[in-house]
Design a protein around this motif. Structure first.
Motif, PDB file in Angstrom:
ATOM      1  N   ALA A 255       0.831  -1.209   0.000  1.00  0.00           N
ATOM      2  CA  ALA A 255       0.000   0.000   0.000  1.00  0.00           C
ATOM      3  C   ALA A 255       0.866   1.260   0.000  1.00  0.00           C
ATOM      4  O   ALA A 255       0.572   2.239  -0.694  1.00  0.00           O
ATOM      5  N   LEU A 256       1.967   1.227   0.760  1.00  0.00           N
ATOM      6  CA  LEU A 256       2.877   2.368   0.812  1.00  0.00           C
ATOM      7  C   LEU A 256       3.543   2.610  -0.542  1.00  0.00           C
ATOM      8  O   LEU A 256       3.719   3.749  -0.964  1.00  0.00           O
ATOM      9  N   GLU A 257       3.913   1.537  -1.203  1.00  0.00           N
ATOM     10  CA  GLU A 257       4.524   1.670  -2.535  1.00  0.00           C
ATOM     11  C   GLU A 257       3.544   2.300  -3.523  1.00  0.00           C
ATOM     12  O   GLU A 257       3.917   3.178  -4.309  1.00  0.00           O
ATOM     13  N   GLU A 258       2.284   1.863  -3.471  1.00  0.00           N
ATOM     14  CA  GLU A 258       1.268   2.414  -4.370  1.00  0.00           C
ATOM     15  C   GLU A 258       1.006   3.889  -4.058  1.00  0.00           C
ATOM     16  O   GLU A 258       0.856   4.712  -4.971  1.00  0.00           O
ATOM     17  N   LEU A 259       0.951   4.217  -2.753  1.00  0.00           N
ATOM     18  CA  LEU A 259       0.721   5.608  -2.348  1.00  0.00           C
ATOM     19  C   LEU A 259       1.888   6.489  -2.782  1.00  0.00           C
ATOM     20  O   LEU A 259       1.690   7.625  -3.239  1.00  0.00           O
ATOM     21  N   GLN A 260       3.100   5.966  -2.658  1.00  0.00           N
ATOM     22  CA  GLN A 260       4.297   6.700  -3.085  1.00  0.00           C
ATOM     23  C   GLN A 260       4.225   7.040  -4.573  1.00  0.00           C
ATOM     24  O   GLN A 260       4.537   8.159  -4.983  1.00  0.00           O
ATOM     25  N   GLN A 261       3.770   6.080  -5.386  1.00  0.00           N
ATOM     26  CA  GLN A 261       3.642   6.300  -6.830  1.00  0.00           C
ATOM     27  C   GLN A 261       2.544   7.316  -7.145  1.00  0.00           C
ATOM     28  O   GLN A 261       2.732   8.223  -7.965  1.00  0.00           O
ATOM     29  N   LEU A 262       1.409   7.170  -6.454  1.00  0.00           N
ATOM     30  CA  LEU A 262       0.289   8.089  -6.685  1.00  0.00           C
ATOM     31  C   LEU A 262       0.654   9.538  -6.361  1.00  0.00           C
ATOM     32  O   LEU A 262       0.276  10.468  -7.076  1.00  0.00           O
ATOM     33  N   LEU A 263       1.402   9.719  -5.267  1.00  0.00           N
ATOM     34  CA  LEU A 263       1.764  11.072  -4.824  1.00  0.00           C
ATOM     35  C   LEU A 263       3.058  11.574  -5.457  1.00  0.00           C
ATOM     36  O   LEU A 263       3.488  12.692  -5.182  1.00  0.00           O
ATOM     37  N   LYS A 264       3.641  10.711  -6.299  1.00  0.00           N
ATOM     38  CA  LYS A 264       4.889  11.066  -6.997  1.00  0.00           C
ATOM     39  C   LYS A 264       5.987  11.488  -6.003  1.00  0.00           C
ATOM     40  O   LYS A 264       6.643  12.518  -6.171  1.00  0.00           O
ATOM     41  N   ILE A 265       6.157  10.685  -4.958  1.00  0.00           N
ATOM     42  CA  ILE A 265       7.189  10.947  -3.948  1.00  0.00           C
ATOM     43  C   ILE A 265       8.407  10.085  -4.269  1.00  0.00           C
ATOM     44  O   ILE A 265       8.278   8.889  -4.510  1.00  0.00           O
TER      45      ILE A 265
ATOM     46  N   LYS B 287      11.289   9.329  -2.440  1.00  0.00           N
ATOM     47  CA  LYS B 287      11.814   8.417  -1.426  1.00  0.00           C
ATOM     48  C   LYS B 287      10.705   7.528  -0.859  1.00  0.00           C
ATOM     49  O   LYS B 287       9.546   7.925  -0.837  1.00  0.00           O
ATOM     50  N   PRO B 288      11.064   6.328  -0.370  1.00  0.00           N
ATOM     51  CA  PRO B 288      10.060   5.441   0.226  1.00  0.00           C
ATOM     52  C   PRO B 288       9.382   6.082   1.428  1.00  0.00           C
ATOM     53  O   PRO B 288      10.024   6.777   2.230  1.00  0.00           O
ATOM     54  N   LEU B 289       8.097   5.869   1.582  1.00  0.00           N
ATOM     55  CA  LEU B 289       7.343   6.418   2.709  1.00  0.00           C
ATOM     56  C   LEU B 289       7.574   5.580   3.961  1.00  0.00           C
ATOM     57  O   LEU B 289       7.486   4.351   3.914  1.00  0.00           O
ATOM     58  N   LYS B 290       7.880   6.255   5.062  1.00  0.00           N
ATOM     59  CA  LYS B 290       8.056   5.558   6.337  1.00  0.00           C
ATOM     60  C   LYS B 290       7.081   6.063   7.392  1.00  0.00           C
ATOM     61  O   LYS B 290       6.759   5.365   8.330  1.00  0.00           O
ATOM     62  N   ARG B 291       6.630   7.294   7.226  1.00  0.00           N
ATOM     63  CA  ARG B 291       5.816   7.889   8.276  1.00  0.00           C
ATOM     64  C   ARG B 291       4.882   8.931   7.674  1.00  0.00           C
ATOM     65  O   ARG B 291       5.289   9.701   6.808  1.00  0.00           O
ATOM     66  N   ILE B 292       3.651   8.944   8.121  1.00  0.00           N
ATOM     67  CA  ILE B 292       2.694   9.968   7.696  1.00  0.00           C
ATOM     68  C   ILE B 292       2.107  10.584   8.958  1.00  0.00           C
ATOM     69  O   ILE B 292       1.616   9.869   9.819  1.00  0.00           O
ATOM     70  N   GLU B 293       2.174  11.891   9.058  1.00  0.00           N
ATOM     71  CA  GLU B 293       1.604  12.583  10.210  1.00  0.00           C
ATOM     72  C   GLU B 293       0.446  13.455   9.757  1.00  0.00           C
ATOM     73  O   GLU B 293       0.542  14.142   8.740  1.00  0.00           O
ATOM     74  N   CYS B 294      -0.644  13.422  10.514  1.00  0.00           N
ATOM     75  CA  CYS B 294      -1.832  14.226  10.205  1.00  0.00           C
ATOM     76  C   CYS B 294      -2.106  15.178  11.355  1.00  0.00           C
ATOM     77  O   CYS B 294      -2.005  14.792  12.515  1.00  0.00           O
ATOM     78  N   TYR B 295      -2.457  16.410  11.035  1.00  0.00           N
ATOM     79  CA  TYR B 295      -2.741  17.410  12.053  1.00  0.00           C
ATOM     80  C   TYR B 295      -4.107  18.040  11.826  1.00  0.00           C
ATOM     81  O   TYR B 295      -4.428  18.430  10.702  1.00  0.00           O
ATOM     82  N   ASP B 296      -4.882  18.139  12.893  1.00  0.00           N
ATOM     83  CA  ASP B 296      -6.153  18.843  12.837  1.00  0.00           C
ATOM     84  C   ASP B 296      -5.868  20.308  13.163  1.00  0.00           C
ATOM     85  O   ASP B 296      -5.514  20.646  14.284  1.00  0.00           O
TER      86      ASP B 296
END
Length: 222
Positions: A197-207, A209-218
């Motif tokens: 899933a991380l690999e697919e998200l990385q491709q979709l977002l055109k990032i 480097k490999p994704l290791k962490r996602i932080e969300c803020y309200d």
């Protein structure tokens, strides 16, 4: 009135509790003198709550010197740091940080400690007069000069071996170990499904480097 409330919040977060308590007691007495007993009772309850919080913040420091206490542990390829902020003899804040420690075998690495000190004190604006650290570093005096310039006042490193300051360092080390224990499984136990899933998200977002962490803020309150 609103500005006064905000000022009290600022004082509280900076550990300046004496001014807050003096203000609260003054208001309670004023309400009592004016026979506004309900308001006086609410102020009394507020005083009790503040006193309860201040009791938890107490740290045995007869000199009341502002200081940061920094300690860390290395687990795997990461260094887990804990930092205590003591202001006016009270523990007002605690923060945890993770640094890369790839190929570092020494549990007391000068390189890792120096990297943390340089990075942290380059961005923070709340720099005390004393900084307690667990061991020395090769360029400690240069670091001291660098942080003093950032703080625009003289700061000094201490490496305590006994007494209250050493106990604070030990407490910080224990917190760093707890922080490492809590974070380690999330990095070590990734299922194949999650990695895909991380690999697919990385491709979709055109990032790149490999994704290791996602932080969300309200940020709705901002």
């Amino acid at each position: 009135e609103y500005r006064e409330i905000i000022k009290n919040v600022e004082n509280f977060l900076e550990g300046k509790s004496d001014a807050i308590m003096k203000d609260l007691y003054s208001k309670m007495q004023k309400f009592a003198q004016n026979k506004e007993f309900e308001k006086a009772a609410r102020m009394r309850d507020k005083i009790k709550k503040v006193e309860s919080i201040l009791e938890k913040q107490k740290v045995s420091d007869p000199n009341q010197t502002d200081k940061d206490i920094i300690n860390y542990c290395i687990v795997g390829d990461s260094a887990y740091f804990n930092l205590f902020q003591i202001r006016d003899g009270k523990l007002i804040g605690q923060e945890n940080f993770t640094l890369s420690a790839q190929d570092i075998e020494d549990p007391q690495s000068q390189e890792v400690l120096q990297a943390f000190l340089q990075q942290y004190y380059k961005i923070t604006k709340n720099i005390p007069k004393e900084i307690l650290i667990p061991h020395s570093s090769e360029d400690l005096r240069e670091l001291e000069d660098f942080i003093s310039r950032e703080a625009e006042s003289k700061i000094k490193f201490f490496i305590p071996q006994k007494g209250t300051k050493n106990k604070l360092l030990e407490m910080s080390l224990n917190n760093a170990r707890v922080f490492a224990d809590r974070n380690m499984p999330s990095w070590q136990m990734q299922s194949p499904k999650t990695e895909k899933a991380l690999e697919e998200l990385q491709q979709l977002l055109k990032i790149e480097k490999p994704l290791k962490r996602i932080e969300c803020y309200d940020i709705s309150h901002l």
